[in-house]
Design a protein around this motif. Sequence first.
Motif, short mmCIF file in Angstrom:
data_model
loop_
_atom_site.label_atom_id
_atom_site.label_comp_id
_atom_site.label_asym_id
_atom_site.label_seq_id
_atom_site.Cartn_x
_atom_site.Cartn_y
_atom_site.Cartn_z
N ARG A 197 -9.05 -7.12 16.03
CA ARG A 197 -8.52 -7.78 17.22
C ARG A 197 -7.49 -8.81 16.76
NH1 ARG A 197 -11.31 -12.65 20.61
NH2 ARG A 197 -9.65 -12.90 22.17
N HIS A 198 -6.37 -8.87 17.47
CA HIS A 198 -5.32 -9.83 17.15
C HIS A 198 -4.99 -10.60 18.44
CE1 HIS A 198 -4.27 -7.68 13.30
NE2 HIS A 198 -4.93 -6.74 13.95
N TRP A 199 -5.02 -11.95 18.36
CA TRP A 199 -4.75 -12.72 19.56
C TRP A 199 -4.18 -14.09 19.20
CZ3 TRP A 199 -9.31 -12.77 17.06
CH2 TRP A 199 -10.05 -13.96 16.99
N GLN A 200 -3.60 -14.72 20.21
CA GLN A 200 -2.99 -16.04 20.04
C GLN A 200 -3.97 -17.10 20.50
OE1 GLN A 200 0.12 -15.86 18.70
NE2 GLN A 200 0.24 -18.09 18.39
N VAL A 204 0.84 -1.19 0.00
CA VAL A 204 0.00 0.00 0.00
C VAL A 204 0.88 1.24 0.00
CG1 VAL A 204 -1.72 1.30 1.30
CG2 VAL A 204 -1.88 -1.19 1.17
N THR A 205 0.61 2.17 -0.92
CA THR A 205 1.42 3.38 -1.00
C THR A 205 0.86 4.51 -0.15
OG1 THR A 205 0.19 4.06 -2.98
CG2 THR A 205 2.21 2.79 -3.31
N THR A 206 -0.44 4.46 0.20
CA THR A 206 -1.04 5.49 1.03
C THR A 206 -0.44 5.44 2.44
OG1 THR A 206 -3.10 5.35 -0.20
CG2 THR A 206 -3.20 6.37 1.97
N PRO A 207 0.08 6.55 2.98
CA PRO A 207 0.62 6.54 4.34
C PRO A 207 -0.46 6.15 5.36
CG PRO A 207 1.25 8.55 3.18
CD PRO A 207 0.21 7.87 2.34
N LEU A 208 -0.12 5.27 6.27
CA LEU A 208 -1.06 4.78 7.27
C LEU A 208 -0.54 5.11 8.67
CD1 LEU A 208 -1.79 1.25 5.77
CD2 LEU A 208 -3.14 3.35 5.48
N VAL A 209 -1.47 5.28 9.61
CA VAL A 209 -1.15 5.47 11.02
C VAL A 209 -1.72 4.27 11.76
CG1 VAL A 209 -1.52 6.90 13.06
CG2 VAL A 209 -1.20 7.98 10.82
N VAL A 210 -0.88 3.56 12.51
CA VAL A 210 -1.29 2.34 13.19
C VAL A 210 -1.24 2.56 14.70
CG1 VAL A 210 -0.86 -0.12 13.51
CG2 VAL A 210 -0.43 0.94 11.28
N LEU A 211 -2.37 2.29 15.38
CA LEU A 211 -2.47 2.39 16.83
C LEU A 211 -2.74 1.01 17.40
CD1 LEU A 211 -4.81 5.52 17.13
CD2 LEU A 211 -2.33 5.47 16.81
N SER A 212 -2.24 0.74 18.62
CA SER A 212 -2.46 -0.56 19.25
C SER A 212 -2.73 -0.36 20.74
CB SER A 212 -1.24 -1.47 19.08
OG SER A 212 -1.00 -1.74 17.71
N ALA A 213 -3.60 -1.23 21.27
CA ALA A 213 -3.87 -1.26 22.71
C ALA A 213 -4.37 -2.66 23.05
CB ALA A 213 -4.91 -0.21 23.11
N GLY A 214 -3.62 -3.39 23.84
CA GLY A 214 -3.99 -4.77 24.14
C GLY A 214 -4.07 -5.58 22.85
N GLU A 215 -5.20 -6.25 22.65
CA GLU A 215 -5.40 -7.06 21.45
C GLU A 215 -5.99 -6.27 20.29
OE1 GLU A 215 -7.79 -10.40 22.59
OE2 GLU A 215 -6.19 -11.34 23.76
N LEU A 216 -6.32 -5.00 20.50
CA LEU A 216 -6.97 -4.20 19.47
C LEU A 216 -5.96 -3.40 18.66
CD1 LEU A 216 -10.15 -2.81 21.28
CD2 LEU A 216 -9.94 -4.83 19.82
N GLN A 217 -6.27 -3.24 17.39
CA GLN A 217 -5.44 -2.43 16.49
C GLN A 217 -6.34 -1.54 15.64
OE1 GLN A 217 -3.33 -3.75 12.65
NE2 GLN A 217 -1.67 -3.83 14.16
N LEU A 218 -5.92 -0.30 15.45
CA LEU A 218 -6.63 0.66 14.60
C LEU A 218 -5.67 1.16 13.54
CD1 LEU A 218 -9.30 2.39 14.28
CD2 LEU A 218 -8.07 4.17 15.51
N VAL A 219 -6.11 1.16 12.28
CA VAL A 219 -5.31 1.68 11.18
C VAL A 219 -6.06 2.84 10.55
CG1 VAL A 219 -4.17 1.16 9.00
CG2 VAL A 219 -4.37 -0.63 10.75
#
Length: 317
Positions: A36-39, A7-22
């Motif tokens: 949500r990202h988890w094992q 992806v060429t569009t600049p992205l901002v990635v935030l994380s807190a616990g298992e949650l991620q926001l792009v």
Amino acid sequence: MTDESNVTTPLVVLSAGELQLVLAPDAGGSIAAFSRHWQEGRRRRQLHWLRPATATGLAARNPLDMASFPLVPFCNRIRDGRAAFEGREIRFPPNHPGEDAPHPLHGIGWLRPWQVASSGPDSAVLALSVEASEAWPWRFSARQHFTLKERALEVRMEVRNDDTAAMPLGIGHHPYFPHHPGTRVNSAAEAMWRGDAEVMPVALESGGPVDALRRGVELAQLDLDNNFTGWQRSTRIDWPQDLHGPARSLVMEADAPLDYFVLYCPRGADAFCAEPVSQCTDWLNLLPRYGEGPLGGARLAPGEALQARFTLRPQWD
């Protein structure tokens, strides 16, 4: 979301616990993904609370392919792009990227790049400044504040009238939620605007979808693109256990002035929109007949600002 390395569009990635926001600032200040990202044993799992953007959509900076985008300085449509407010005429051209529709929709912010005013591990601020034009004859600025917590995403929006005359304003957001088989929605409101063939409001109605949503209804039973008034500022979405993940839910909560709600759920689609908004479709033209109660909207004096906030609270075991 597709591999971010392509992806060429600049992205901002935030994380807190298992949650991620792009965030995709260049694509209308949009949310590109909320997940949500988890094992799970030896397996790394990912689950999307909002429909994720595709690499194609990001490359094209197309807000209609994003997970959610801001609505400012108005929500929904203005009939033929024509309205008047305290002596100034609005002459807004059609602006739908994919349709030849006469009624412009969703305002200006979703089709402009936003600037990253600040960003950190779990928060970011996007900013936008807009000069007056024939389409919208008022100068204004807007900011979106994103705060990600371990079990919630809070979005606070602020719009300021930077002009010399009072400005009308509608504000909101346009989230796309996944529609998997068995998805249920519960959202209490007082009435619904029935629309014509062009999705323009023609009459207020109670019963029917209003009652079904108040009780809670399987989304596949509905086929709507309608505004709801008297929204109780809370919507609950439930997804059953499926290939995407365990049984789960999400509650969207809002504060005033987000007293209105839009549900867009075309039958057979793999996503639907549940939108917290501060005014209904074509509110400026309908105000003389119906008044503010069924329509909403705000008046900002020069230098005045309006804030709105909503929260997405995913819930899982």
